[in-house]
Design a protein around this motif. Structure first.
Motif, PDB file in Angstrom:
ATOM      1  N   PRO A 128       5.319  49.793 -33.476  1.00 14.46           N
ATOM      2  CA  PRO A 128       6.205  49.266 -32.429  1.00 14.46           C
ATOM      3  C   PRO A 128       7.529  48.724 -32.962  1.00 14.46           C
ATOM      4  N   ILE A 197       2.301  46.766 -28.231  1.00 14.12           N
ATOM      5  CA  ILE A 197       1.714  48.064 -27.886  1.00 14.12           C
ATOM      6  C   ILE A 197       1.402  48.136 -26.390  1.00 14.12           C
ATOM      7  N   LYS A 200       4.559  48.325 -24.454  1.00 12.28           N
ATOM      8  CA  LYS A 200       5.440  49.411 -24.933  1.00 12.28           C
ATOM      9  C   LYS A 200       6.817  48.885 -25.334  1.00 12.28           C
TER      10      LYS A 200
END
Length: 204
Positions: A128, A197, A200
């Motif tokens: 990420p 995660i 997003k």
């Protein structure tokens, strides 16, 4: 460097790398001290050779069958926490029961999991993040973090050798204190990874 210093997530990844190298250096010292008390000369070399061989064999086996299983079964966050917890358990047990063969088994497990589980997790933790973080900040963490951990360990050991009678015990204290901080950072960094995660989000 400014992004690394200002972002808690990246700083957490950096400290995890530093702690890993620091603990590895301290444990190597403790292990070698214990071996030298029972073996010398060729016998010392043979025993240490057996240790290196066991690391290589278990590393190959675990790399093929263990890494993916642990990550699927327990997830990134828990594995990130379990590795320093295992190290702390080994150090604590050796403190109360300083048996060489048990330390041998513990060190083989720690070294194997360090290469086949902890290192892949550290790579995954950069998912990420932006491309600039992966190409620039990651190289700084990998380079300075590893060298920094070894440098700090060397500095601590230089102080500890001033008290040779307490070298083993003092290095145990330093290792346990580091593990305690490492566990806290692992929890915070793991939670942040899951947040990034799930939402997003990208850092950098």
């Amino acid at each position: 460097l400014s992004l690394l210093a200002q972002n808690p997530y990246l700083m957490g990844l950096s400290l995890i790398t530093v702690f890993h190298e620091f603990i590895g250096t301290m444990l190597d010292l403790q292990f070698k001290i214990m071996i030298s008390k029972q073996y010398a000369g060729i016998a010392y070399a043979q025993y240490f050779g057996s240790y290196a061989q066991a690391n290589a064999i278990l590393g190959i086996v675990f790399g093929f069958f263990g890494t993916s299983f642990f990550l699927r079964r327990f997830g990134i966050q828990l594995c990130l926490f379990l590795y320093p917890l295992m190290i702390g358990s080994v150090v604590g047990y050796i403190w109360f029961h300083p048996a060489l063969n048990l330390f041998f088994v513990g060190m083989v497990c720690i070294k194997t999991l360090g290469y086949t589980l902890n290192r892949p997790i550290q790579e995954i933790m950069f998912i990420p993040t932006s491309r600039s973080v992966k190409t620039q900040v990651k190289s700084i963490i990998d380079g300075l973090g590893k060298r920094g951990g070894k440098a700090v360990a060397a500095s601590v050991l230089r102080l500890l050798v001033l008290f040779p009678g307490e070298l083993f015990t003092s290095s145990i204290y330093a290792s346990l204190a580091t593990v305690a901080v490492w566990l806290g950072i692992a929890v915070a960094t793991g939670k942040k990874y899951e947040h990034l995660i799930n939402n997003k989000e990208i850092i950098g």
